[in-house]
Design a protein around this motif. Structure first.
Motif, PDB file in Angstrom:
ATOM      1  N   PRO A 207      13.401   0.051 -12.663  1.00  0.00           N
ATOM      2  CA  PRO A 207      13.411   1.313 -11.888  1.00  0.00           C
ATOM      3  C   PRO A 207      14.387   1.278 -10.719  1.00  0.00           C
ATOM      4  O   PRO A 207      14.840   2.328 -10.264  1.00  0.00           O
ATOM      5  CB  PRO A 207      11.963   1.443 -11.413  1.00  0.00           C
ATOM      6  CG  PRO A 207      11.374   0.078 -11.497  1.00  0.00           C
ATOM      7  CD  PRO A 207      12.095  -0.604 -12.608  1.00  0.00           C
ATOM      8  N   GLU A 208      14.728   0.036 -10.252  1.00  0.00           N
ATOM      9  CA  GLU A 208      15.673  -0.067  -9.133  1.00  0.00           C
ATOM     10  C   GLU A 208      17.019   0.573  -9.482  1.00  0.00           C
ATOM     11  O   GLU A 208      17.729   1.063  -8.601  1.00  0.00           O
ATOM     12  CB  GLU A 208      15.921  -1.536  -8.758  1.00  0.00           C
ATOM     13  CG  GLU A 208      14.666  -2.290  -8.333  1.00  0.00           C
ATOM     14  CD  GLU A 208      14.046  -3.059  -9.489  1.00  0.00           C
ATOM     15  OE1 GLU A 208      14.173  -2.584 -10.646  1.00  0.00           O
ATOM     16  OE2 GLU A 208      13.438  -4.109  -9.234  1.00  0.00           O
ATOM     17  N   GLN A 209      17.371   0.551 -10.775  1.00  0.00           N
ATOM     18  CA  GLN A 209      18.639   1.155 -11.203  1.00  0.00           C
ATOM     19  C   GLN A 209      18.663   2.657 -10.923  1.00  0.00           C
ATOM     20  O   GLN A 209      19.712   3.266 -10.842  1.00  0.00           O
ATOM     21  CB  GLN A 209      18.865   0.925 -12.708  1.00  0.00           C
ATOM     22  CG  GLN A 209      18.937  -0.539 -13.104  1.00  0.00           C
ATOM     23  CD  GLN A 209      20.282  -1.177 -12.777  1.00  0.00           C
ATOM     24  OE1 GLN A 209      21.170  -0.527 -12.244  1.00  0.00           O
ATOM     25  NE2 GLN A 209      20.403  -2.465 -13.091  1.00  0.00           N
ATOM     26  N   TYR A 210      17.455   3.232 -10.805  1.00  0.00           N
ATOM     27  CA  TYR A 210      17.353   4.663 -10.503  1.00  0.00           C
ATOM     28  C   TYR A 210      17.118   4.906  -9.003  1.00  0.00           C
ATOM     29  O   TYR A 210      16.880   6.025  -8.585  1.00  0.00           O
ATOM     30  CB  TYR A 210      16.175   5.273 -11.271  1.00  0.00           C
ATOM     31  CG  TYR A 210      16.332   5.252 -12.772  1.00  0.00           C
ATOM     32  CD1 TYR A 210      16.787   6.389 -13.451  1.00  0.00           C
ATOM     33  CD2 TYR A 210      16.011   4.128 -13.519  1.00  0.00           C
ATOM     34  CE1 TYR A 210      16.916   6.401 -14.833  1.00  0.00           C
ATOM     35  CE2 TYR A 210      16.138   4.112 -14.893  1.00  0.00           C
ATOM     36  CZ  TYR A 210      16.600   5.252 -15.556  1.00  0.00           C
ATOM     37  OH  TYR A 210      16.721   5.253 -16.913  1.00  0.00           O
ATOM     38  N   GLY A 211      17.106   3.813  -8.238  1.00  0.00           N
ATOM     39  CA  GLY A 211      16.800   3.949  -6.818  1.00  0.00           C
ATOM     40  C   GLY A 211      15.311   4.028  -6.548  1.00  0.00           C
ATOM     41  O   GLY A 211      14.883   4.477  -5.486  1.00  0.00           O
ATOM     42  N   LEU A 212      14.490   3.591  -7.523  1.00  0.00           N
ATOM     43  CA  LEU A 212      13.037   3.623  -7.349  1.00  0.00           C
ATOM     44  C   LEU A 212      12.517   2.200  -7.156  1.00  0.00           C
ATOM     45  O   LEU A 212      12.933   1.295  -7.862  1.00  0.00           O
ATOM     46  CB  LEU A 212      12.364   4.229  -8.596  1.00  0.00           C
ATOM     47  CG  LEU A 212      12.696   5.697  -8.893  1.00  0.00           C
ATOM     48  CD1 LEU A 212      12.268   6.055 -10.316  1.00  0.00           C
ATOM     49  CD2 LEU A 212      12.002   6.612  -7.890  1.00  0.00           C
ATOM     50  N   PRO A 213      11.614   1.981  -6.182  1.00  0.00           N
ATOM     51  CA  PRO A 213      11.090   0.624  -5.970  1.00  0.00           C
ATOM     52  C   PRO A 213      10.234   0.163  -7.143  1.00  0.00           C
ATOM     53  O   PRO A 213       9.534   0.962  -7.764  1.00  0.00           O
ATOM     54  CB  PRO A 213      10.247   0.766  -4.700  1.00  0.00           C
ATOM     55  CG  PRO A 213       9.922   2.212  -4.593  1.00  0.00           C
ATOM     56  CD  PRO A 213      11.049   2.967  -5.255  1.00  0.00           C
ATOM     57  N   LYS A 214      10.325  -1.139  -7.442  1.00  0.00           N
ATOM     58  CA  LYS A 214       9.628  -1.675  -8.618  1.00  0.00           C
ATOM     59  C   LYS A 214       8.108  -1.682  -8.406  1.00  0.00           C
ATOM     60  O   LYS A 214       7.358  -1.309  -9.287  1.00  0.00           O
ATOM     61  CB  LYS A 214      10.119  -3.105  -8.883  1.00  0.00           C
ATOM     62  CG  LYS A 214       9.543  -3.694 -10.168  1.00  0.00           C
ATOM     63  CD  LYS A 214      10.585  -4.504 -10.920  1.00  0.00           C
ATOM     64  CE  LYS A 214      10.094  -4.789 -12.338  1.00  0.00           C
ATOM     65  NZ  LYS A 214      11.160  -5.008 -13.275  1.00  0.00           N
ATOM     66  N   ASP A 215       7.678  -2.136  -7.226  1.00  0.00           N
ATOM     67  CA  ASP A 215       6.240  -2.200  -6.989  1.00  0.00           C
ATOM     68  C   ASP A 215       5.907  -1.685  -5.586  1.00  0.00           C
ATOM     69  O   ASP A 215       5.615  -2.454  -4.676  1.00  0.00           O
ATOM     70  CB  ASP A 215       5.756  -3.648  -7.151  1.00  0.00           C
ATOM     71  CG  ASP A 215       4.249  -3.756  -6.939  1.00  0.00           C
ATOM     72  OD1 ASP A 215       3.542  -2.756  -7.168  1.00  0.00           O
ATOM     73  OD2 ASP A 215       3.788  -4.838  -6.515  1.00  0.00           O
ATOM     74  N   PRO A 216       5.959  -0.352  -5.407  1.00  0.00           N
ATOM     75  CA  PRO A 216       5.683   0.191  -4.071  1.00  0.00           C
ATOM     76  C   PRO A 216       4.199   0.093  -3.714  1.00  0.00           C
ATOM     77  O   PRO A 216       3.347   0.147  -4.605  1.00  0.00           O
ATOM     78  CB  PRO A 216       6.099   1.655  -4.201  1.00  0.00           C
ATOM     79  CG  PRO A 216       5.913   1.968  -5.651  1.00  0.00           C
ATOM     80  CD  PRO A 216       6.214   0.705  -6.401  1.00  0.00           C
ATOM     81  N   HIS A 217       3.926  -0.105  -2.445  1.00  0.00           N
ATOM     82  CA  HIS A 217       2.537  -0.122  -1.977  1.00  0.00           C
ATOM     83  C   HIS A 217       2.518   0.186  -0.482  1.00  0.00           C
ATOM     84  O   HIS A 217       3.553   0.146   0.178  1.00  0.00           O
ATOM     85  CB  HIS A 217       1.889  -1.478  -2.254  1.00  0.00           C
ATOM     86  CG  HIS A 217       2.703  -2.636  -1.771  1.00  0.00           C
ATOM     87  ND1 HIS A 217       3.553  -3.333  -2.587  1.00  0.00           N
ATOM     88  CD2 HIS A 217       2.853  -3.167  -0.547  1.00  0.00           C
ATOM     89  CE1 HIS A 217       4.170  -4.265  -1.882  1.00  0.00           C
ATOM     90  NE2 HIS A 217       3.758  -4.187  -0.635  1.00  0.00           N
ATOM     91  N   ILE A 218       1.338   0.495   0.045  1.00  0.00           N
ATOM     92  CA  ILE A 218       1.196   0.723   1.484  1.00  0.00           C
ATOM     93  C   ILE A 218       1.503  -0.586   2.191  1.00  0.00           C
ATOM     94  O   ILE A 218       0.945  -1.626   1.850  1.00  0.00           O
ATOM     95  CB  ILE A 218      -0.226   1.219   1.824  1.00  0.00           C
ATOM     96  CG1 ILE A 218      -0.455   2.607   1.215  1.00  0.00           C
ATOM     97  CG2 ILE A 218      -0.431   1.266   3.332  1.00  0.00           C
ATOM     98  CD1 ILE A 218      -1.837   3.179   1.463  1.00  0.00           C
ATOM     99  N   PRO A 219       2.426  -0.577   3.192  1.00  0.00           N
ATOM    100  CA  PRO A 219       2.834  -1.840   3.825  1.00  0.00           C
ATOM    101  C   PRO A 219       1.653  -2.567   4.476  1.00  0.00           C
ATOM    102  O   PRO A 219       0.738  -1.941   5.004  1.00  0.00           O
ATOM    103  CB  PRO A 219       3.831  -1.385   4.899  1.00  0.00           C
ATOM    104  CG  PRO A 219       4.266  -0.030   4.493  1.00  0.00           C
ATOM    105  CD  PRO A 219       3.144   0.576   3.730  1.00  0.00           C
ATOM    106  N   LEU A 220       1.720  -3.897   4.416  1.00  0.00           N
ATOM    107  CA  LEU A 220       0.650  -4.745   4.952  1.00  0.00           C
ATOM    108  C   LEU A 220       0.413  -4.473   6.442  1.00  0.00           C
ATOM    109  O   LEU A 220      -0.738  -4.382   6.897  1.00  0.00           O
ATOM    110  CB  LEU A 220       1.004  -6.220   4.734  1.00  0.00           C
ATOM    111  CG  LEU A 220       0.022  -7.237   5.306  1.00  0.00           C
ATOM    112  CD1 LEU A 220      -1.316  -7.167   4.579  1.00  0.00           C
ATOM    113  CD2 LEU A 220       0.594  -8.643   5.250  1.00  0.00           C
ATOM    114  N   SER A 221       1.511  -4.322   7.209  1.00  0.00           N
ATOM    115  CA  SER A 221       1.326  -4.163   8.659  1.00  0.00           C
ATOM    116  C   SER A 221       0.627  -2.841   8.974  1.00  0.00           C
ATOM    117  O   SER A 221      -0.126  -2.752   9.936  1.00  0.00           O
ATOM    118  CB  SER A 221       2.670  -4.259   9.390  1.00  0.00           C
ATOM    119  OG  SER A 221       3.499  -3.190   9.053  1.00  0.00           O
ATOM    120  N   VAL A 222       0.870  -1.804   8.147  1.00  0.00           N
ATOM    121  CA  VAL A 222       0.179  -0.527   8.354  1.00  0.00           C
ATOM    122  C   VAL A 222      -1.314  -0.697   8.063  1.00  0.00           C
ATOM    123  O   VAL A 222      -2.170  -0.237   8.831  1.00  0.00           O
ATOM    124  CB  VAL A 222       0.786   0.583   7.462  1.00  0.00           C
ATOM    125  CG1 VAL A 222      -0.075   1.837   7.488  1.00  0.00           C
ATOM    126  CG2 VAL A 222       2.208   0.908   7.909  1.00  0.00           C
TER     127      VAL A 222
END
Lengths: 272, 210
Positions: A207-222
């Motif tokens: 998906p990175e080839q399309y500019g999409l993150p491979k494994d998106p998630h809510i950031p740990l620090s948030v």
């Protein structure tokens, strides 16, 4: 009923009619773009530009492959922007799954920009508030489809009930696999609980080839900030307030006349 | 409360009092507005101070004022804030101090070891708050990795800072009578100085023996 938008990237011809429809319906001011050597209208999303067709070039099998992608808010089931937002009512998850920004309640801190794993929200330099695709919530509320869907000439874009669209997307990727694209698949990342903007990708494993993150998630620090840190702070503040108050109740104030020490009375008193 | 002919020992001159209360006011404002942004349950603090949009603009400035005041304090006080041998013993006998067993404590100078620890903890948390605060102030110019770190570290430093100031406020008001007058009016009486800061008192007496 959760609604969703399906983007079949294999049918996109890069006409950018959806960009125009988005600008028109949302009454956005047109900004002059910059020429970056591609057919893209703009290099990036902006506070007044919520929907960008990206012309991603990919080298494959000795040739160049053009991968279109529609860069916009993904309307996540577990939205990082919403998790990070400190202003009550500024980011709203509507019952139909739309993540909507309510600028009247936005304080312009930009935390949503940091919380979003897709890097979508944009701060306006003039209003100091944050903007992004609303999934045309002012249209969907009265039973209309979003402006980009309405205008798409190739049926690359579909709007409807989410479960139904997931089925259509699965069927389409099966079709693509049979047509000689074994890597075809649906982009519906589970790290954010699934998204209400779904993609059919020819190269689903990249998906990175399309500019999409491979494994998106809510950031740990948030998550830390909104979770354990709240408990830590509550414990520290109330613990200190209670502790100092009880200390006073038990021991009272320091009193030189009572707590003095005779063995150190060698210092002469000045008044004496 | 005080007799007109009482002996007054100058403790904080006007420069120190102004710098302290500038720091206190900016800290109070930054705390209230920061807590409002920290938790939706405390958002009403921000509403009372002008609303979320307003305090998002003012909170960083109050932080800048506070950081500058900590810098002024540092210039004025840092040289005298090192721990001497007595201070190190003092810190191991914190429980004696807390239970008013002052006979067990080594004598303190102008500032006791607890005050010195407050000073250094404020220097440390203010550095952390300032660095992370600058990142959060201008999100559009900062790399995401720094912003992510700051979202967690800024409130963590604030929790440490606010907690130590809560203790400081208790010490300066209820726990140690007359210390508030020292910071408001600038002087203390000999009995107070001799009890709380014996070494500092001796210095004063040596220079005022007439």
């Amino acid at each position: 009923m959760t609604v969703a938008k399906l983007i079949d990237t294999t049918l996109c011809i890069g006409c950018k009619a959806c960009e125009v429809a988005c600008q028109e319906w949302n009454d956005q001011e047109y900004t002059l773009g910059t020429f970056g050597g591609t057919y893209q209208t703009m290099p990036d999303l902006a506070h007044n530009f919520w929907n960008l067709i990206k012309f991603n070039e990919m080298e494959r099998d000795g040739g160049t492959s053009w991968l279109m992608s529609k860069y916009q808010c993904m309307h996540c089931a577990e939205a990082g922007c919403l998790a990070a937002c400190p202003a009550p009512g500024a980011i709203v998850a509507r019952p139909n799954g739309t993540i909507d920004f309510v600028q009247d309640n936005c304080i312009g801190c930009g935390y949503c920009i940091t919380g979003c794993p897709f890097d979508v929200p944009r701060l306006s330099p003039t209003t100091k508030k944050v903007y992004k695709c609303s999934l045309c919530s002012d249209r969907t509320a009265v039973g209309l489809e979003p402006a980009c869907i309405k205008t798409c000439p190739t049926n690359c874009l579909t709007f409807g009930e989410r479960d139904e669209l997931v089925r259509i997307a699965e069927a389409r990727s099966t079709e693509l696999k049979a047509d000689g694209f074994p890597d075809a698949g649906v982009y519906n990342p589970q790290g954010v609980g699934g998204t209400n903007v779904l993609y059919v990708l020819k190269h689903a494993s990249e998906p990175e080839q399309y500019g999409l993150p491979k494994d998106p998630h809510i950031p740990l620090s948030v998550s830390l900030w909104k979770g354990p840190m709240k408990w830590l702070g509550t414990l520290m503040f109330w613990g200190t307030i209670l502790g100092t108050f009880l200390h006073f109740v038990i021991y009272g104030p320091q009193d030189p006349s009572k707590h003095g020490h005779p063995e150190k009375e060698d210092e002469p008193r000045d008044r004496a | 409360m005080t007799e007109p002919d009482e002996i007054r020992i100058p403790r904080f001159d006007a420069y120190e009092r102004v710098m302290h209360w500038m720091a206190a006011l900016s800290f109070g404002y930054a705390t209230l507005t920061g807590l409002a942004i920290w938790s939706p349950k405390l958002y009403w603090m921000g509403t009372m101070l002008g609303g979320g949009f307003h305090i998002r603009g003012t909170h960083p400035w109050s932080g800048v004022v506070f950081a500058v005041m900590i810098g002024v304090m540092f210039r004025r006080w840092a040289a005298g804030m090192g721990l001497d041998a007595d201070d190190r013993v003092w810190l191991t006998r914190l429980h004696n101090y807390a239970t008013h067993d002052h006979g067990a404590l080594p004598p303190s100078g102008r500032f006791n070891a607890g005050q010195k620890m407050l000073f250094w903890s404020q220097v440390a948390t203010t550095l952390a708050l300032f660095a992370t605060g600058m990142v959060l102030w201008f999100p559009e110019w900062m790399p995401r990795s720094l912003r992510l770190a700051s979202i967690a570290l800024h409130p963590l430093a604030a929790i440490g800072s606010i907690t130590s100031i809560l203790v400081h406020i208790y010490m300066g008001t209820a726990a140690v009578p007359q210390s508030m007058r020292a910071m408001l009016r600038g002087y203390v009486v000999p009995e107070w100085a001799r009890f709380h800061h014996p070494k500092w008192y001796r210095e004063w007496r040596a220079s005022h023996r007439s």
